[in-house]
Write a protein that holds these residues in place. Structure first.
Motif, PDB file in Angstrom:
ATOM      1  N   SER A 141      23.818   4.010  30.282  1.00 25.19           N
ATOM      2  CA  SER A 141      25.071   3.732  29.427  1.00 25.19           C
ATOM      3  C   SER A 141      25.709   5.037  29.162  1.00 25.19           C
ATOM      4  N   PRO A 142      27.070   4.806  28.880  1.00 21.81           N
ATOM      5  CA  PRO A 142      27.923   6.040  28.766  1.00 21.81           C
ATOM      6  C   PRO A 142      27.518   6.816  27.519  1.00 21.81           C
ATOM      7  N   ILE A 160      24.757   8.622  27.061  1.00 20.91           N
ATOM      8  CA  ILE A 160      23.381   8.292  26.783  1.00 20.91           C
ATOM      9  C   ILE A 160      22.526   9.624  26.962  1.00 20.91           C
ATOM     10  N   GLY A 161      23.087  10.659  27.883  1.00 17.96           N
ATOM     11  CA  GLY A 161      22.619  11.843  28.215  1.00 17.96           C
ATOM     12  C   GLY A 161      22.324  12.067  29.514  1.00 17.96           C
ATOM     13  N   LYS A 162      22.896  11.518  30.580  1.00 13.09           N
ATOM     14  CA  LYS A 162      22.571  11.898  32.193  1.00 13.09           C
ATOM     15  C   LYS A 162      22.999  13.160  32.499  1.00 13.09           C
ATOM     16  N   SER A 163      24.105  13.433  32.147  1.00 17.79           N
ATOM     17  CA  SER A 163      24.675  14.862  32.497  1.00 17.79           C
ATOM     18  C   SER A 163      23.769  15.835  31.733  1.00 17.79           C
ATOM     19  N   THR A 164      23.569  15.656  30.354  1.00 14.90           N
ATOM     20  CA  THR A 164      22.568  16.724  29.918  1.00 14.90           C
ATOM     21  C   THR A 164      21.315  16.818  30.694  1.00 14.90           C
ATOM     22  N   ARG A 185      28.898  22.212  27.808  1.00 16.95           N
ATOM     23  CA  ARG A 185      27.700  21.507  27.717  1.00 16.95           C
ATOM     24  C   ARG A 185      26.504  22.534  27.868  1.00 16.95           C
ATOM     25  N   MET A 242      17.212  13.472  21.735  1.00 14.60           N
ATOM     26  CA  MET A 242      18.687  13.973  21.913  1.00 14.60           C
ATOM     27  C   MET A 242      18.711  14.991  20.519  1.00 14.60           C
ATOM     28  N   GLN A 265      20.440  18.982  18.945  1.00 11.26           N
ATOM     29  CA  GLN A 265      21.543  19.670  19.164  1.00 11.26           C
ATOM     30  C   GLN A 265      21.488  20.540  20.388  1.00 11.26           C
TER      31      GLN A 265
HETATM   32  N1  LIG Z   1      27.614  19.892  21.153  1.00  9.85           N
HETATM   33  C1  LIG Z   1      26.908  18.798  21.057  1.00  9.85           C
HETATM   34  N2  LIG Z   1      25.957  18.901  20.205  1.00  9.85           N
HETATM   35  C2  LIG Z   1      24.902  17.929  19.950  1.00  9.85           C
HETATM   36  N3  LIG Z   1      24.831  17.087  20.773  1.00  9.85           N
HETATM   37  C3  LIG Z   1      25.831  16.742  21.668  1.00  9.85           C
HETATM   38  C4  LIG Z   1      26.715  17.665  22.050  1.00  9.85           C
HETATM   39  N4  LIG Z   1      27.364  17.257  22.982  1.00  9.85           N
HETATM   40  C5  LIG Z   1      26.925  16.014  23.556  1.00  9.85           C
HETATM   41  N5  LIG Z   1      26.046  15.865  22.698  1.00  9.85           N
HETATM   42  C6  LIG Z   1      25.056  14.697  22.748  1.00  9.85           C
HETATM   43  O1  LIG Z   1      24.957  14.307  24.157  1.00  9.85           O
HETATM   44  C7  LIG Z   1      25.582  13.064  24.442  1.00  9.85           C
HETATM   45  C8  LIG Z   1      26.253  12.968  25.607  1.00  9.85           C
HETATM   46  O2  LIG Z   1      25.477  13.305  26.638  1.00  9.85           O
HETATM   47  P1  LIG Z   1      25.867  13.348  28.226  1.00  9.85           P
HETATM   48  O3  LIG Z   1      27.432  13.866  28.493  1.00  9.85           O
HETATM   49  O4  LIG Z   1      24.803  14.018  28.911  1.00  9.85           O
HETATM   50  O5  LIG Z   1      26.074  11.819  28.314  1.00  9.85           O
HETATM   51  P2  LIG Z   1      26.336  11.024  29.872  1.00  9.85           P
HETATM   52  O6  LIG Z   1      25.182  10.114  30.044  1.00  9.85           O
HETATM   53  O7  LIG Z   1      26.422  11.726  30.849  1.00  9.85           O
HETATM   54  O8  LIG Z   1      27.656  10.136  29.704  1.00  9.85           O
HETATM   55  P3  LIG Z   1      28.940   9.979  30.407  1.00  9.85           P
HETATM   56  O9  LIG Z   1      28.513   8.388  31.010  1.00  9.85           O
HETATM   57  O10 LIG Z   1      29.924   9.726  29.377  1.00  9.85           O
HETATM   58  O11 LIG Z   1      29.016  10.874  31.516  1.00  9.85           O
HETATM   59  C9  LIG Z   1      26.373  12.586  23.287  1.00  9.85           C
HETATM   60  O12 LIG Z   1      26.376  11.311  23.256  1.00  9.85           O
HETATM   61  C10 LIG Z   1      25.852  13.647  21.980  1.00  9.85           C
HETATM   62  O13 LIG Z   1      24.661  12.459  21.774  1.00  9.85           O
END
Ligand SMILES: Nc1ncnc2c1ncn2[C@@H]1O[C@H](COP(=O)(O)OP(=O)(O)OP(=O)(O)O)[C@@H](O)[C@H]1O
Ligand SMILES: [Mg+2]
Length: 471
Positions: free
Chosen positions: A108-109, A111-115, A146, A278, A280
């Motif tokens: 889901s959007p 959720i942390g895929k990019s992280t 990020r 997840m 900081q």
């Molecule tokens: N500076 C920050 N400090 C703490 N947590 C953060 C920070 N930036 C992002 N996050 C956490 O990481 C999550 C977003 O992670 P990420 O961008 O990896 O998600 P994603 O699955 O890639 O989303 P999308 O589908 O929108 O690309 C946020 O919901 C938040 O919980």
């Protein structure tokens, strides 16, 4: 200008130069999908888009015919794997990334895929491998922001913020990374097709051409994919067939826990799951999940500890239930982390074989921590949690541990790896775990649901009256 794309029906294969809402061949609606035409006139997908095609496959008529031979004569080099530097991710992948393989990561959007993918590339770059992060969703500056909060290696990862497929492929061919992340497959755009990024034809074309390059150059590619509102991977189903491995990143956004599951894996088991938190500083692997969940268990009425298996790993999780009188004609059945249909089945068995009806009550069941348990061994935990909540008394010996599958005739059925479940329970101070017959000498073995209720409910609460809430 020569045509660069055509349309074909996904049902009957009828070809058409123009798009029609209704297929001129089989008259089905919305089945025409755009496909690219290679300069020679052949459709590109015929070459690229076949599931599992690898560098060893040759096009029809492209050389002398090869004779079929027994498999034992086929030389197969052992699969080499690259560690992503994240133990949980490696385990779910079956031991690491395989060069030349395609992994589809959905979730889901937010959720942390990019992280997760940023972190993996950071570790690999730090370990001396060449990596490339292609971002079609965020600018290079956003990705850098990020990366700053992740491990130091994340800032060393080369990034290309680009949505044009040809440019991405050229860069990939020139840079020849060991591992590459495409974030996301729905944002790339093949110029030959008129459909917008993310359309069925585009996603198929993008994935097919990336696969072609990845297989010939031995690049391990992680494609990040979007999911639909229902939680399924967005895009054509053929995308899931095309890739070697499909991973799903799950969890509730409000909670810190995230689970990585493997839905398909050509190089490993699909039963593995990895647990993250997840924080900081990015995603942190949760290696002591059982200890945390047992410590947090409330021990109140409606609480029980389930000794579950997450793939090859035992995991203790708390299952909670609430049973309350309903004001609705059709009482509510709300469940989180467990299959809703399975709850209906467990409630029916409880009513029939445990003399514990919940017909007039709302029933809520929750696997604590946002974890999802998808195995038959959780039936007994749900039944005991509901029984305890319904009677309004805590189970005996709390935290009470249990596992086992319920049969329709009220018997408790054996489930896999009882010894590992019991060892995990013992490690975290849970004794007297209720389990099916043949689970092991350390368990409190019972044969039926009724025996389990007798063992877990305090004497005064066992009376066969209907659930108080339902009365
Ligand atoms: N500076 C920050 N400090 C703490 N947590 C953060 C920070 N930036 C992002 N996050 C956490 O990481 C999550 C977003 O992670 P990420 O961008 O990896 O998600 P994603 O699955 O890639 O989303 P999308 O589908 O929108 O690309 C946020 O919901 C938040 O919980
Ligand atoms: Mg993202």
């Amino acid at each position: 200008m020569p045509r660069t794309s055509a349309y074909s029906c996904s049902e009957c294969g009828t070809q058409s130069a123009k798009w029609h809402g209704q297929c001129p061949g089989c008259e089905a609606w919305n089945t025409l999908v755009e496909e690219a035409i290679a300069p020679g006139g052949s459709k590109r997908r015929a070459r690229a888009g076949r599931a599992g095609s690898g560098p060893g496959l040759r096009a029809v008529g492209s050389g002398p015919r090869e004779r079929p031979r027994p498999l034992k004569e086929v030389g197969a080099a052992p699969v080499r794997r690259m560690s992503s530097g994240i133990g949980e991710l490696d385990r779910v992948l079956g031991g690491g990334l395989v060069p030349g393989s395609l992994v589809l990561l959905g979730g889901s959007p937010g959720i942390g895929k990019s992280t997760l993918t940023n972190m993996a590339l950071g570790h690999m770059q730090h370990a001396g491998l060449r990596t490339l992060y292609v971002s079609g969703e965020e600018s290079a500056e956003q990705v850098r922001l990020r990366a700053e909060r992740l491990a130091p290696g994340a800032l060393q990862v080369p990034i290309l913020a680009e949505t044009d497929l040809d440019t991405v492929l050229e860069t990939l061919a020139a840079e020849a990374p060991h591992a590459c992340v495409i974030d996301s497959v729905q944002t790339l755009h093949a110029g030959e097709l008129s459909g917008g990024p993310g359309s069925v034809g585009q996603v198929r074309e993008v994935a097919g051409r990336i696969m072609e390059l990845a297989k010939t150059q031995g690049i391990a590619v992680i494609l990040v994919g979007h999911v639909t509102k229902e939680g399924a991977l967005a895009g054509p189903r053929v995308l899931e067939h095309l890739v070697d491995c499909v991973l799903q990143f799950e969890g509730e956004r409000e909670r810190p826990y995230r689970e990585l599951r493997s839905l398909k894996n050509r190089f490993g088991s699909t039963h593995e799951a990895g647990l993250f938190e997840m924080r900081q500083g990015g995603l942190v692997e949760v290696l002591d999940a059982s200890a945390r969940f047992v410590a947090e268990a409330t021990r109140a009425p409606g609480s029980v500890v389930l000794a579950a298996m997450e793939g090859s790993r035992p995991l203790l999780v708390e299952v909670q239930a609430l049973v309350a009188p309903s004001e609705l004609e059709q009482p509510r059945r709300v469940v989180s982390g467990f299959d809703r249909n399975r709850l209906a089945l467990v409630l029916a068995i409880l009513g029939r074989h445990g003399r514990l009806g919940t017909g007039g009550a709302d029933v809520f069941v929750n696997v604590v921590g946002g974890v999802r348990v998808d195995e038959p061994g959780c039936d007994l935990a749900v039944a005991l949690a509901v029984a305890s909540a319904s009677r309004g008394v805590p189970l005996t010996g709390t935290p009470r541990g249990c596992f086992g599958e319920l049969g329709l005739t009220g018997e408790l059925r054996w489930v896999g790896h009882p010894e590992r479940r019991l060892a995990e329970a013992a490690k975290h101070g849970l004794s007297d775990v209720i389990a099916p017959v043949d689970s092991g000498a350390d368990a409190r073995e019972v044969a039926t649901l009724r025996e389990a209720l007798e063992a877990a409910l305090p004497a005064g609460a066992r009376a066969g009256r209907q659930a108080r809430a339902a009365a």
